[in-house]
Design a protein around this motif. Structure first.
Motif, PDB file in Angstrom:
ATOM      1  N   GLN A  29      -3.096  10.483 -16.746  1.00 27.93           N
ATOM      2  CA  GLN A  29      -2.031  11.447 -16.487  1.00 27.93           C
ATOM      3  C   GLN A  29      -0.739  10.732 -16.067  1.00 27.93           C
ATOM      4  OE1 GLN A  29      -2.375  14.733 -17.002  1.00 27.93           O
ATOM      5  NE2 GLN A  29      -0.194  15.030 -16.547  1.00 27.93           N
ATOM      6  N   GLY A  30      -0.893   9.767 -15.182  1.00 31.75           N
ATOM      7  CA  GLY A  30       0.282   8.969 -14.796  1.00 31.75           C
ATOM      8  C   GLY A  30       0.859   8.216 -15.982  1.00 31.75           C
ATOM      9  N   ALA A  31      -0.020   7.737 -16.897  1.00 29.47           N
ATOM     10  CA  ALA A  31       0.487   7.078 -18.100  1.00 29.47           C
ATOM     11  C   ALA A  31       1.279   8.044 -18.966  1.00 29.47           C
ATOM     12  CB  ALA A  31      -0.673   6.478 -18.891  1.00 29.47           C
ATOM     13  N   GLY A  32       0.849   9.331 -19.024  1.00 33.41           N
ATOM     14  CA  GLY A  32       1.615  10.331 -19.772  1.00 33.41           C
ATOM     15  C   GLY A  32       3.000  10.543 -19.169  1.00 33.41           C
ATOM     16  N   ASP A  33       3.027  10.670 -17.800  1.00 35.92           N
ATOM     17  CA  ASP A  33       4.342  10.806 -17.143  1.00 35.92           C
ATOM     18  C   ASP A  33       5.206   9.571 -17.392  1.00 35.92           C
ATOM     19  OD1 ASP A  33       3.568  13.259 -16.147  1.00 35.92           O
ATOM     20  OD2 ASP A  33       2.748  12.388 -14.281  1.00 35.92           O
ATOM     21  N   ASN A  52       0.832  -1.206   0.000  1.00 37.77           N
ATOM     22  CA  ASN A  52       0.000   0.000   0.000  1.00 37.77           C
ATOM     23  C   ASN A  52       0.870   1.261   0.000  1.00 37.77           C
ATOM     24  OD1 ASN A  52      -2.397   1.369  -0.120  1.00 37.77           O
ATOM     25  ND2 ASN A  52      -2.736   1.356   2.101  1.00 37.77           N
ATOM     26  N   ILE A  53       1.856   1.302  -0.853  1.00 37.25           N
ATOM     27  CA  ILE A  53       2.764   2.455  -0.958  1.00 37.25           C
ATOM     28  C   ILE A  53       2.029   3.561  -1.693  1.00 37.25           C
ATOM     29  CG2 ILE A  53       4.981   3.231  -1.870  1.00 37.25           C
ATOM     30  CD1 ILE A  53       5.946   0.345  -1.673  1.00 37.25           C
ATOM     31  N   ARG A  54       2.111   4.761  -1.141  1.00 34.19           N
ATOM     32  CA  ARG A  54       1.376   5.888  -1.701  1.00 34.19           C
ATOM     33  C   ARG A  54       2.327   7.005  -2.113  1.00 34.19           C
ATOM     34  NH1 ARG A  54      -4.162   5.833  -0.829  1.00 34.19           N
ATOM     35  NH2 ARG A  54      -4.888   3.962   0.263  1.00 34.19           N
ATOM     36  N   ALA A  55       1.962   8.259  -1.823  1.00 30.34           N
ATOM     37  CA  ALA A  55       2.670   9.426  -2.362  1.00 30.34           C
ATOM     38  C   ALA A  55       4.116   9.482  -1.873  1.00 30.34           C
ATOM     39  CB  ALA A  55       1.915  10.700  -1.982  1.00 30.34           C
ATOM     40  N   ALA A  56       4.297   9.485  -0.532  1.00 31.13           N
ATOM     41  CA  ALA A  56       5.662   9.621   0.008  1.00 31.13           C
ATOM     42  C   ALA A  56       6.534   8.443  -0.419  1.00 31.13           C
ATOM     43  CB  ALA A  56       5.607   9.715   1.534  1.00 31.13           C
ATOM     44  N   GLY A  57       5.960   7.261  -0.420  1.00 35.59           N
ATOM     45  CA  GLY A  57       6.715   6.082  -0.865  1.00 35.59           C
ATOM     46  C   GLY A  57       7.088   6.171  -2.330  1.00 35.59           C
ATOM     47  N   ALA A  58       6.188   6.724  -3.162  1.00 33.84           N
ATOM     48  CA  ALA A  58       6.495   6.876  -4.588  1.00 33.84           C
ATOM     49  C   ALA A  58       7.652   7.837  -4.794  1.00 33.84           C
ATOM     50  CB  ALA A  58       5.249   7.352  -5.342  1.00 33.84           C
ATOM     51  N   GLU A  59       7.637   8.975  -4.016  1.00 34.91           N
ATOM     52  CA  GLU A  59       8.754   9.918  -4.128  1.00 34.91           C
ATOM     53  C   GLU A  59      10.066   9.253  -3.711  1.00 34.91           C
ATOM     54  OE1 GLU A  59       7.799  13.339  -1.874  1.00 34.91           O
ATOM     55  OE2 GLU A  59       6.102  13.946  -3.143  1.00 34.91           O
ATOM     56  N   ALA A  60      10.031   8.476  -2.601  1.00 30.10           N
ATOM     57  CA  ALA A  60      11.240   7.796  -2.141  1.00 30.10           C
ATOM     58  C   ALA A  60      11.731   6.784  -3.175  1.00 30.10           C
ATOM     59  CB  ALA A  60      10.975   7.098  -0.803  1.00 30.10           C
ATOM     60  N   LEU A  61      10.806   6.082  -3.793  1.00 34.14           N
ATOM     61  CA  LEU A  61      11.213   5.121  -4.823  1.00 34.14           C
ATOM     62  C   LEU A  61      11.776   5.832  -6.049  1.00 34.14           C
ATOM     63  CD1 LEU A  61       8.273   2.552  -4.599  1.00 34.14           C
ATOM     64  CD2 LEU A  61      10.642   2.219  -3.861  1.00 34.14           C
ATOM     65  N   GLY A  62      11.245   7.024  -6.373  1.00 35.16           N
ATOM     66  CA  GLY A  62      11.815   7.809  -7.469  1.00 35.16           C
ATOM     67  C   GLY A  62      13.250   8.208  -7.175  1.00 35.16           C
ATOM     68  N   LEU A  76      12.410  -4.505 -10.173  1.00 32.52           N
ATOM     69  CA  LEU A  76      11.644  -3.840  -9.123  1.00 32.52           C
ATOM     70  C   LEU A  76      10.174  -4.249  -9.285  1.00 32.52           C
ATOM     71  CD1 LEU A  76      11.435  -1.856  -6.771  1.00 32.52           C
ATOM     72  CD2 LEU A  76      11.227  -0.001  -8.446  1.00 32.52           C
ATOM     73  N   THR A  77       9.624  -4.868  -8.227  1.00 32.83           N
ATOM     74  CA  THR A  77       8.225  -5.323  -8.233  1.00 32.83           C
ATOM     75  C   THR A  77       7.420  -4.452  -7.264  1.00 32.83           C
ATOM     76  OG1 THR A  77       8.935  -7.581  -8.713  1.00 32.83           O
ATOM     77  CG2 THR A  77       6.707  -7.278  -7.864  1.00 32.83           C
ATOM     78  N   LEU A  78       6.399  -3.720  -7.807  1.00 33.49           N
ATOM     79  CA  LEU A  78       5.558  -2.812  -7.011  1.00 33.49           C
ATOM     80  C   LEU A  78       4.077  -3.142  -7.213  1.00 33.49           C
ATOM     81  CD1 LEU A  78       7.478   0.513  -7.769  1.00 33.49           C
ATOM     82  CD2 LEU A  78       7.565  -0.823  -5.664  1.00 33.49           C
ATOM     83  N   GLU A  79       3.761  -4.399  -7.371  1.00 30.96           N
ATOM     84  CA  GLU A  79       2.379  -4.819  -7.588  1.00 30.96           C
ATOM     85  C   GLU A  79       1.539  -4.594  -6.326  1.00 30.96           C
ATOM     86  OE1 GLU A  79      -0.029  -8.893  -8.915  1.00 30.96           O
ATOM     87  OE2 GLU A  79       2.158  -8.912  -8.591  1.00 30.96           O
ATOM     88  N   TRP A  80       0.234  -4.280  -6.546  1.00 33.65           N
ATOM     89  CA  TRP A  80      -0.715  -4.088  -5.453  1.00 33.65           C
ATOM     90  C   TRP A  80      -0.252  -3.006  -4.472  1.00 33.65           C
ATOM     91  CZ3 TRP A  80      -5.471  -5.691  -5.864  1.00 33.65           C
ATOM     92  CH2 TRP A  80      -5.748  -6.805  -6.655  1.00 33.65           C
ATOM     93  N   ASN A  81       0.016  -1.812  -5.042  1.00 31.92           N
ATOM     94  CA  ASN A  81       0.280  -0.621  -4.246  1.00 31.92           C
ATOM     95  C   ASN A  81      -0.609   0.485  -4.790  1.00 31.92           C
ATOM     96  OD1 ASN A  81       2.596  -1.205  -2.276  1.00 31.92           O
ATOM     97  ND2 ASN A  81       3.386  -2.064  -4.203  1.00 31.92           N
ATOM     98  N   ALA A  82      -0.349   1.707  -4.352  1.00 35.33           N
ATOM     99  CA  ALA A  82      -1.196   2.843  -4.770  1.00 35.33           C
ATOM    100  C   ALA A  82      -0.316   3.999  -5.189  1.00 35.33           C
ATOM    101  CB  ALA A  82      -2.138   3.252  -3.634  1.00 35.33           C
ATOM    102  N   LEU A  83       0.635   3.743  -6.081  1.00 34.62           N
ATOM    103  CA  LEU A  83       1.557   4.800  -6.503  1.00 34.62           C
ATOM    104  C   LEU A  83       0.855   5.861  -7.329  1.00 34.62           C
ATOM    105  CD1 LEU A  83       4.633   2.623  -7.578  1.00 34.62           C
ATOM    106  CD2 LEU A  83       4.282   3.798  -5.418  1.00 34.62           C
ATOM    107  N   GLY A  84      -0.183   5.511  -8.071  1.00 30.08           N
ATOM    108  CA  GLY A  84      -0.810   6.464  -8.976  1.00 30.08           C
ATOM    109  C   GLY A  84      -1.848   7.356  -8.336  1.00 30.08           C
ATOM    110  N   ILE A  85      -2.057   7.261  -7.032  1.00 30.00           N
ATOM    111  CA  ILE A  85      -3.069   8.113  -6.384  1.00 30.00           C
ATOM    112  C   ILE A  85      -2.664   9.570  -6.476  1.00 30.00           C
ATOM    113  CG2 ILE A  85      -4.027   8.715  -4.142  1.00 30.00           C
ATOM    114  CD1 ILE A  85      -4.269   5.784  -3.537  1.00 30.00           C
ATOM    115  N   SER A  86      -1.415   9.856  -6.133  1.00 24.83           N
ATOM    116  CA  SER A  86      -0.915  11.234  -6.189  1.00 24.83           C
ATOM    117  C   SER A  86      -0.181  11.417  -7.511  1.00 24.83           C
ATOM    118  CB  SER A  86       0.026  11.501  -5.007  1.00 24.83           C
ATOM    119  OG  SER A  86       0.587  12.786  -5.108  1.00 24.83           O
ATOM    120  N   GLU A  87      -0.694  12.338  -8.366  1.00 23.88           N
ATOM    121  CA  GLU A  87      -0.082  12.539  -9.671  1.00 23.88           C
ATOM    122  C   GLU A  87       1.298  13.172  -9.548  1.00 23.88           C
ATOM    123  OE1 GLU A  87      -2.804  14.832 -11.931  1.00 23.88           O
ATOM    124  OE2 GLU A  87      -4.290  13.218 -12.126  1.00 23.88           O
ATOM    125  N   GLU A  88       1.468  14.100  -8.593  1.00 22.24           N
ATOM    126  CA  GLU A  88       2.771  14.742  -8.422  1.00 22.24           C
ATOM    127  C   GLU A  88       3.817  13.722  -7.965  1.00 22.24           C
ATOM    128  OE1 GLU A  88       2.232  17.945  -5.757  1.00 22.24           O
ATOM    129  OE2 GLU A  88       1.016  19.155  -7.138  1.00 22.24           O
TER     130      GLU A  88
END
Length: 674
Positions: free
Chosen positions: A163-167, A101-111, A123-135
């Motif tokens: 939008q996430g697909a565009g990024d 259940n990785i979300r916004a802060a986790g996505a930034e850290a993974l970036g 890198l396997t990130l299945e069944w998380n929520a990275l795309g909730i926050s577009e930024e």
């Protein structure tokens, strides 16, 4: 592994934390399995403190290459700490964060992790929520675009929208190492599918792209599959060309090494042959000295025989002189005897006359005369006995003379026979020696000429081969430098062309969207024509493959011929060795034949220079032919790739036009509203 466990316990103690039993049990299990490089903490709940400790431990390089943290109920802070620890790690190749259940802060850290890490491959990130926050997801995509190491990325069920697909498409345009991407079961939609399709027009390294369950039209999915298939085919062609170039370079290096070794071996053989020739010349000189000594001994024996002959001739002359003297003595004795007989006869006549004259007077002295007569008779008897004795002596002397003469004649005949036999033997020996010497000299001259000719030819051939190898090495180096420069220039040109093409494509797409409604029938006809052209291109490609196989077979035949020639060279070298070993004793005429050999060597060198120049020209012609064929192959490959890209672009344009047409039609708008 024991050091990792100690470090984990030490850090827990420093931070006043209780070590988790799950982590310790997993470390114990990993330590029990010898040679394991995998840390599996799946389905074990990890607190933030445990994540901090693991972050500090992973900050240093450990022996793990695979870290599995799926379904560990990680918090956002825990994900940040783990990502921070893995930023500088160089050993972990695989990271599994499924179901956390990785979300916004986790996505930034993974970036940030993708931006700084240089070793992570999967890198396997299945069944998380990275795309909730577009930024946050855009920051993750920026890290992905800057990453040049990651090969596999799993983003299934991460609530990614268009939008996430565009990024993600922008990241794929910048990334040139990602080979597999799984974004199934998200909410990308039609716009996201188009943006990913546009990204695949620039990305040439993505071979696997899974997009099922994203509400994307089937034509877009087919276009994406076609682009991915084109990338995989292109990568296969690139790998095949790289493998071929590697094999060819390795074969060229092997040939260079073999030629160098053969050249060194041949130089060693030539040095050995020179040493053998010097040794053979020394042994020949010693043998010539021995023969000269034997000839001197024979000449001294002949001189002694000549002296003995002269002595026998002198003795014969002395014996003849003695026989002549004895003849003279015999003639004198005969003359004396005749003179005595004549004197005796004269005395007898005188006495008779005196007796006759004095018969009368000497009648008185008859008795005295008788006595005197008796005395004279006795004297005559004595004289006769003396004469007989002298005759016997003369006969004995004659017999001795005949015996001595016969013995001297026999000795003279024996001496002459011996002299003649010795002369014949010496002549025969001298003739045999001269004949053998002449044969040996002629044989040696022939073999020396043949051997030196063959050696000079081999030396010149090896020099030509060495020069060719040096030229090939310099040519390969120059080609590598030029190819690298050309590759850099082509890369810059491709980038500039890509930018220009993007701008041109945007303008052309706007124009074509207006014209595609009128050209559907034309596009169908064009599709059939394109299919025909594809069939023709495939046939051409098959023909090119056949030509490439023929060139390969020709290269193999050339290599076999080269190996056969090398075997012939080795056999010739062995033959030369055997001939030199057999003909060591026949090197006497080397000094006398040096001038002729030098002239022959000069002529042979001129001929070899002409042959080497011809051979070089032939090799240059063959290399030019090979380069022209390679250039043709490269041009054909470029044409095939360009045509495939054009086909893919036209197919994508056609699909986009059809979609736009369907969307523009009333049925399509109704379907979209529903």
């Amino acid at each position: 592994m024991e050091d990792f466990k100690k470090a984990y316990l030490r850090l827990c103690k420093e931070n006043d934390l209780e070590p988790q039993e799950a982590v310790l049990n997993q470390l114990h299990d990993v330590r029990a399995s010898s040679g394991s490089c995998k840390l599996d903490l799946a389905t074990r709940s990890l607190s933030v403190d445990t994540c901090a400790v693991l972050s500090k431990v992973l900050h240093d390089d450990v022996l793990f290459t695979e870290l599995i943290l799926s379904d560990c109920m990680l918090s956002e802070e825990g994900v940040k700490l783990l990502a921070h620890g893995l930023c500088s790690n160089t050993t972990v190749k695989t990271l599994d964060l499924k179901g956390n259940n990785i979300r916004a802060a986790g996505a930034e850290a993974l970036g940030k992790l993708l931006l700084h890490n240089k070793s992570l491959k999967c890198l396997t990130l299945e069944w998380n929520a990275l795309g909730i926050s577009e930024e946050s997801f855009s920051l993750f995509c920026e890290g992905l675009g800057s990453n040049q190491v990651l090969k596999r990325l799993d983003l299934r069920n991460n609530q990614i929208n268009h939008q996430g697909a565009g990024d993600l498409a922008l990241a794929l345009k910048r990334n040139h190492t990602l080979q597999g991407l799984d974004i199934r079961w998200n909410n990308i939609g039609l716009l996201g599918g188009r943006s990913l399709l546009e990204a695949l027009q620039q990305n040439k390294t993505l071979f696997e792209l899974e997009m099922a369950g994203n509400n994307i039209a089937s034509d877009t999915l087919k276009a994406v599959e076609q682009s991915v298939r084109h990338n995989s085919e292109r990568q296969c062609v690139v790998k095949e060309s790289q493998s071929r170039t590697h094999v060819l370079s390795r074969e060229i290096q092997c040939l260079k090494d073999e030629k160098g070794k053969q050249f060194l071996n041949l130089m060693e053989v030539i040095d050995k042959q020179r040493d053998d020739m010097s040794r053979s010349s020394r042994t020949c000189a010693t043998r010539i000295g021995q023969l000269q000594e034997a000839l001197n001994e024979r000449s001294s024996a002949v001189n002694s025989l000549r002296a003995k002959l002269q002595m026998t001739e002198a003795a014969l002359a002395l014996s003849e002189q003695k026989s002549h003297d004895l003849g003279e003595i015999i003639s004198r004795v005969k003359q004396d005897k005749s003179e005595q007989k004549e004197r005796h006869s004269r005395e007898m006549k005188k006495e008779q006359e005196d007796s006759i004259l004095r018969e009368g007077k000497l009648m008185r002295d008859l008795h005295v005369a008788n006595e005197k007569n008796l005395q004279l008779k006795s004297k005559v008897d004595e004289l006769e006995r003396r004469c007989k004795s002298q005759q016997d002596q003369i006969f004995n002397l004659k017999q001795e003379l005949t015996n001595t003469t016969s013995e001297l004649k026999l000795r003279l005949a024996q001496a002459e026979e011996r002299l003649e036999t010795e002369k014949k033997r010496s002549k025969q020996v001298l003739e045999d020696l001269e004949h053998l010497h002449q044969k040996e000299v002629d044989h040696l001259n022939r073999h020396l000429e043949d051997s030196e000719r063959s050696l000079q030819e081999r030396v010149l051939k090896l020099e030509g081969v060495r020069i060719q190898l040096e030229e090939e090495l310099s040519r390969v180096k120059a080609l590598s430098v030029t190819e690298r420069a050309q590759a850099e220039e082509e890369l810059q040109k491709v980038r500039s062309q890509a930018r220009m093409e993007e701008q041109q494509k945007s303008s052309h797409l706007e124009e074509k969207l207006r014209l595609l409604t009128q050209s559907r029938d034309d596009s169908q006809i064009y599709c059939t024509q394109q299919k025909q052209t594809i069939g023709e291109l495939q046939a051409k490609n098959n023909n090119l493959l056949v030509e490439i196989e023929g060139l390969k077979r020709r290269l193999e035949d050339l290599l076999q011929d080269l190996s056969g020639k090398e075997q012939e060279k080795v056999a010739e070298v062995n033959k030369v060795r055997v001939e030199l070993q057999e003909q060591i004793g026949h090197l006497q005429a080397e000094r006398t034949a040096q001038s002729g050999l030098k002239e022959k060597i000069a002529s042979l060198e001129r001929e070899m220079k002409v042959q080497t120049s011809n051979h070089r020209e032939a090799l240059l012609d063959k290399e030019s032919e090979i380069n022209s064929l390679l250039e043709k192959l490269r041009l054909k490959d470029a044409e095939i790739l360009r045509m495939r890209e054009d086909e893919a672009q036209r197919a994508s344009f056609l699909q986009n036009a059809i979609l736009s047409y369907v969307q523009g039609s009333p049925l399509g708008s109704c379907a979209l509203k529903k």
